[in-house]
Design an enzyme around this catalytic site. Structure first.
Site, PDB file in Angstrom:
ATOM      1  N   TYR A   4     -39.931  16.449 -10.036  1.00 28.10           N
ATOM      2  CA  TYR A   4     -41.249  17.073 -10.174  1.00 28.10           C
ATOM      3  C   TYR A   4     -42.170  16.660  -9.029  1.00 28.10           C
ATOM      4  CZ  TYR A   4     -45.592  18.629 -12.393  1.00 28.10           C
ATOM      5  OH  TYR A   4     -46.784  19.257 -12.674  1.00 28.10           O
ATOM      6  N   SER A  62     -50.202  19.051  -8.148  1.00 36.29           N
ATOM      7  CA  SER A  62     -50.313  17.987  -9.153  1.00 36.29           C
ATOM      8  C   SER A  62     -50.603  16.665  -8.465  1.00 36.29           C
ATOM      9  CB  SER A  62     -49.017  17.866  -9.953  1.00 36.29           C
ATOM     10  OG  SER A  62     -49.043  16.731 -10.808  1.00 36.29           O
ATOM     11  N   LYS A 117     -43.807  19.160  -6.158  1.00 42.23           N
ATOM     12  CA  LYS A 117     -45.246  19.342  -5.991  1.00 42.23           C
ATOM     13  C   LYS A 117     -45.706  18.866  -4.612  1.00 42.23           C
ATOM     14  CE  LYS A 117     -46.322  21.290  -9.880  1.00 42.23           C
ATOM     15  NZ  LYS A 117     -46.869  22.666  -9.933  1.00 42.23           N
TER      16      LYS A 117
END
Length: 256
Positions: free
Chosen positions: A147, A134, A151
């Site tokens: 998050y 991402s 990633k």
């Protein structure tokens, strides 16, 4: 390649669309997801898709699903790893169990899958593993600590895996889009509308088109940046990180 494709996160979003596209192209598809009900709905839409309910955070379950898919559908030569989880929270306040779950799915899920599928590809002398990272892993933003960290770990793991499999016939590609209009993005907006700054996400079909082009191009780089401006943002992170952090902070709205 025309062998079996394996797709994770196939119950919805990018994973579902990828599985359906591959099945329409004539490939047998092993579709994995923890959500058995929606996974069955995906498989119902195409006879070439067979569903395997599986939590990628569970290494034993991943190995079992991969072994079953290989036995039932044939050797796996393409993997689209789209399973992922996002939980919103301030870096100092987010419950540790949430943080661990995000890391278990996004990072360790990638590790578990790679360990199950890459060695047989090496033995066969061919195969492609596509992992969804991402842009958030390159450009951390407020309330996305778990998050973004997960990633970032995925990106580093893919880079090492690509170096260690060089010359084996196995390719590793890591797609790093900005947020995509999928149920995951909808869940982020529902939890904290300000995190995405009222920005529309990328079209899932366009993201998969970019991935398809990279798969078809033997000279494609390890990191694929689908969508307008994503590669430029990645470069800006390297060369002007301070100003870029200020821009990101302005886009993200305060939590309610």
């Amino acid at each position: 390649m025309t062998g079996t494709a394996l797709v994770t996160g196939a119950a919805s979003g990018l994973g579902r669309l990828a599985a359906l596209r591959l099945a329409a192209a004539g490939r047998p598809v092993a579709a994995l997801d923890i959500d058995g009900g929606n996974l069955a709905a995906t498989a119902w839409r195409a006879p070439a898709i067979r569903g395997y309910q599986c939590d990628v955070a569970d290494e034993t379950a991943v190995r079992k699903a991969v072994a079953s898919a290989t036995t039932e559908l044939g050797p796996i030569d393409l993997v689209i790893h789209a399973a992922g989880l996002c939980r919103i929270g301030r870096a100092l306040d987010q419950p540790l169990d949430e943080l661990r779950r995000v890391l278990d799915i996004n990072y360790l899920g990638t590790v578990h899958l790679a360990r199950a599928v890459v060695p047989p590809m090496i033995d066969a002398g061919r195969g492609t593993m596509v992992v969804f990272g991402s842009l958030a892993g390159w450009l951390p933003s407020p309330r996305l600590a778990a998050y973004s960290a997960s990633k970032g770990a995925v990106h580093a793991y893919c880079e090492v895996l690509a170096m260690e499999t060089a010359g084996t016939g196995v390719r590793v590609l890591c797609a790093c889009p900005d947020h995509v209009e999928t149920p995951l993005a909808a869940g982020v907006r529902a939890a904290d509308p300000g995190v995405l700054g009222d920005r529309a996400g990328a079209d899932p079909g366009a993201v998969l088109d970019a991935v398809d082009h990279a798969i078809a191009d033997p000279g494609a780089p390890l990191f694929v940046f689908p969508g307008f401006g994503t590669r430029q943002l990645w470069r800006a992170r390297r060369f002007v990180p301070g100003p870029l952090r200020q821009v990101i902070a302005r886009y993200v709205k305060p939590a309610h």
